[in-house]
Enzyme design. Structure first.
Site, PDB file in Angstrom:
ATOM      1  CG  HIS A  49       7.376 -90.849 -72.486  1.00 31.86           C
ATOM      2  ND1 HIS A  49       7.562 -89.770 -73.322  1.00 31.86           N
ATOM      3  CD2 HIS A  49       6.098 -91.263 -72.682  1.00 31.86           C
ATOM      4  CE1 HIS A  49       6.443 -89.552 -73.994  1.00 31.86           C
ATOM      5  NE2 HIS A  49       5.539 -90.430 -73.631  1.00 31.86           N
ATOM      6  CG  ASN A  55      13.556 -87.015 -72.702  1.00 31.41           C
ATOM      7  OD1 ASN A  55      13.438 -88.233 -72.627  1.00 31.41           O
ATOM      8  ND2 ASN A  55      12.649 -86.237 -73.287  1.00 31.41           N
TER       9      ASN A  55
HETATM   10 MN    MN Z   1      12.252 -89.885 -73.069  1.00 34.79          MN
END
Ligand code: MN
Ligand code: MN
Length: 308
Positions: free
Chosen positions: A151, A182
């Site tokens: 994201h 991440n």
């Molecule tokens: Mn993330």
């Protein structure tokens, strides 16, 4: 005679009201014209008026979501042909069709974006608002690739409504990140931003994206045309007090800029975000974009050259 007076007064009122609305409509046209002038050549079809999921604050809807999410300047480079600009109630972005991902995503963050909605379950969402002929990246483009669907706008940063949270799962908000990035230093900065927004009541303007080799690798070895893998992902966080905006940016404004390698490793995963601090100037050099371009040049020069 008396009736005539009423009629005359009514006429005067009608004329005043008429003139008022004429001025109003002129002002509106001017707004649109200004927006068109300062906004980039390619625009998403999805305008706020058409978007049915416009559930987010603020109470007064901005003329475009670029004003809400990128008031310090929509990043621009010398080649607008690979910047397809898209706006959503939750964030704005520039889509790079050849890379199958965003050049950059920009968003506002403050306490009001946080709520109690749970993280979306199930597959990520293909962004069907991309125009005809653009490649639409799907959940499965990443499946088995060894990379996370990373994201840019974090799921936890959009938890006011179901729509807000779902929007972060659109594949146009996603770049390939190794899990150790991440869930490592990238996450640690996200968590720090949450502290700034929720506990310190800050107003954050965030921009994030990837940096690529000239000839990048693609997910699952699918040659040119699907999802390119960034060699690093970067983020810029402008830290203001809650409610502040462009006019409040000074030479003392805090700007956090990081560039984190898309890497793996136990040590790397727990290395924290401060190790990857850089300057906006350096990110401008590496990406070719001018960031914070609405900020007066003398202030830009100062805040873009300092390291947090
Ligand atoms: Mn993330
Ligand atoms: Mn700049």
């Amino acid at each position: 005679m008396f009736q005539n007076k009423i009629l005359r007064n009514l006429l005067i009122v009608a004329v005043i009201v008429g003139v008022y609305f004429l001025i109003q409509s002129q002002n509106k046209k001017e707004d649109v014209a200004t927006t068109a002038k300062t906004s980039p050549p390619v625009r998403s079809e999805e305008t706020p008026a058409e978007s049915k999921s416009a559930t987010s604050k603020p109470a007064t809807r901005p003329s475009t979501y670029f004003d809400l999410h990128a008031p310090l300047g929509v990043p621009k480079d010398s080649d607008p042909s690979d910047d397809y600009l898209m706006e959503k109630p939750q964030y704005v972005l520039s889509y790079n069709n050849a890379r199958g991902g965003a050049n950059w995503v920009a968003w506002n963050l403050n306490d009001s974006w946080f709520g109690t909605v749970e993280r979306r379950q199930g597959q990520f969402i293909t962004d069907t608002s991309l125009p005809e002929g653009y490649q639409r990246i799907t959940h499965d483009d990443y499946t088995g690739s060894g990379f996370d669907r990373g994201h840019m706008v974090r799921s936890e940063e959009r938890t006011r409504t179901r729509e807000d949270n779902d929007a972060t799962f659109l594949m146009t908000n996603i770049l390939p990140q190794y899990h150790d990035l991440n869930a490592g230093p990238w996450l640690s900065l996200e968590e720090y931003c949450e502290v700034l927004a929720r506990k310190k009541n800050k107003e954050l303007y965030i921009i994030a994206g990837g940096i690529y080799d000239k000839n990048p690798d693609y997910l699952n070895g699918k040659g040119k045309g699907r999802v390119a893998i960034p060699k690093s992902t970067w983020k810029i966080v402008v830290v203001l007090e809650r409610g502040q905006g462009l006019k409040d940016v000074t030479k003392d404004t805090r700007v956090i800029a990081v560039n984190m390698p898309n890497a793996q490793g136990k040590e790397f995963k727990k290395s924290g975000w401060r190790k990857y601090l850089t300057t906006v100037d350096e990110l401008e050099r590496l990406t070719g974009y001018d960031f914070l371009s609405n900020v007066p040049a003398d202030i830009q020069a100062v805040i873009e050259s300092k390291t947090d």
